[in-house]
Design a protein around this motif. Structure first.
Motif, mmCIF file in Angstrom:
data_model
loop_
_atom_site.group_PDB
_atom_site.id
_atom_site.type_symbol
_atom_site.label_atom_id
_atom_site.label_comp_id
_atom_site.label_asym_id
_atom_site.label_seq_id
_atom_site.Cartn_x
_atom_site.Cartn_y
_atom_site.Cartn_z
ATOM 1 N N ILE A 18 -33.064 53.378 44.458
ATOM 2 C CA ILE A 18 -32.528 53.112 45.552
ATOM 3 C C ILE A 18 -31.390 51.670 44.279
ATOM 4 N N ALA A 19 -30.526 52.511 43.815
ATOM 5 C CA ALA A 19 -30.073 51.156 43.553
ATOM 6 C C ALA A 19 -28.703 50.094 43.743
ATOM 7 N N CYS A 20 -29.375 48.382 44.243
ATOM 8 C CA CYS A 20 -28.522 47.578 44.912
ATOM 9 C C CYS A 20 -27.327 47.042 44.232
ATOM 10 N N ILE A 21 -26.569 47.099 44.534
ATOM 11 C CA ILE A 21 -25.245 45.958 43.454
ATOM 12 C C ILE A 21 -24.166 45.207 44.029
ATOM 13 N N VAL A 36 -27.380 43.930 40.024
ATOM 14 C CA VAL A 36 -28.122 45.555 39.902
ATOM 15 C C VAL A 36 -29.634 45.599 40.016
ATOM 16 N N VAL A 37 -30.079 46.145 41.334
ATOM 17 C CA VAL A 37 -31.720 45.985 41.323
ATOM 18 C C VAL A 37 -31.961 47.548 41.559
ATOM 19 N N ILE A 38 -32.569 48.329 40.869
ATOM 20 C CA ILE A 38 -32.974 49.672 41.151
ATOM 21 C C ILE A 38 -34.612 49.493 41.108
ATOM 22 N N ALA A 136 -29.635 41.905 45.203
ATOM 23 C CA ALA A 136 -28.968 41.695 43.597
ATOM 24 C C ALA A 136 -27.377 40.622 43.435
ATOM 25 N N ASP A 137 -27.064 40.310 44.828
ATOM 26 C CA ASP A 137 -26.202 38.332 45.010
ATOM 27 C C ASP A 137 -26.490 37.378 44.095
ATOM 28 N N ASP A 138 -28.032 37.563 43.747
ATOM 29 C CA ASP A 138 -28.663 36.227 43.835
ATOM 30 C C ASP A 138 -28.644 36.824 41.708
ATOM 31 N N LEU A 139 -28.242 37.962 41.100
ATOM 32 C CA LEU A 139 -28.607 38.138 39.898
ATOM 33 C C LEU A 139 -27.047 38.166 39.796
ATOM 34 N N VAL A 140 -26.387 37.880 40.608
ATOM 35 C CA VAL A 140 -24.668 37.858 40.552
ATOM 36 C C VAL A 140 -24.467 36.451 39.880
#
Length: 154
Positions: A18-21, A36-38, A136-140
């Motif tokens: 599952i790729a959360c982008i 991106v979280v896979i 994914a938002d936190d990584l952005v």
């Protein structure tokens, strides 16, 4: 590979990953990044997390950069079936063929994403609410705050 945004249109996917982008730009356009979280679909455990600092771009370009990174990473992980979760309704609808890509700046990214998607047996795209895409938002935001890549960026 048959892209689909509607789970009712096809049998359940049973993805490998599952790729959360997510993508964002401060100022739009402005400083931009993708997250991106896979996750391993069987366990739900994150196996890849990355915040990718893009530089000056729009949020839509950042979303597509996240998708490209997710596809490249999923391929390296050996995935055959990918479920893409994104809070970008525009990108999901473009990738599923419901919307045309009118923006000339997005067209090459859209075409590249389509070509990368062809390497998988199946890709499904689902639009999710922003609240369901916080990792994914936190990584952005981390990539934007530090103005550099963070995490496992390939």
């Amino acid at each position: 590979m048959a892209p689909d945004a509607s789970p009712a249109a096809t049998p359940p996917l049973h993805p490998d990953v599952i790729a959360c982008i997510d993508g964002g730009a401060r100022g739009n356009p402005g400083p931009a990044a993708a997250g991106v979280v896979i996750k391993d679909a069987a366990t739900g455990k994150a196996i890849y997390k990355a915040g990718i600092f893009i530089g000056h771009a729009t949020n839509n370009i950042a979303e597509y950069q996240g998708l490209l990174n997710a596809f490249k990473t999923a391929a390296k992980l050996g995935a055959q079936k990918v479920l893409v979760l994104s809070d970008s309704e525009l990108m999901v609808r473009q990738m599923t063929g419901r919307y045309r890509v009118k923006n000339a700046g997005l067209r090459p990214l859209f075409e590249q994403a389509g070509a990368l998607a062809e390497q998988f047996k199946h890709v499904e795209y689902r639009h999710v609410r922003r609240e369901q895409n916080t990792e994914a938002d936190d990584l952005v935001n981390r990539a934007l705050d530090f103005k550099k890549n963070v995490g496992d960026v390939l």
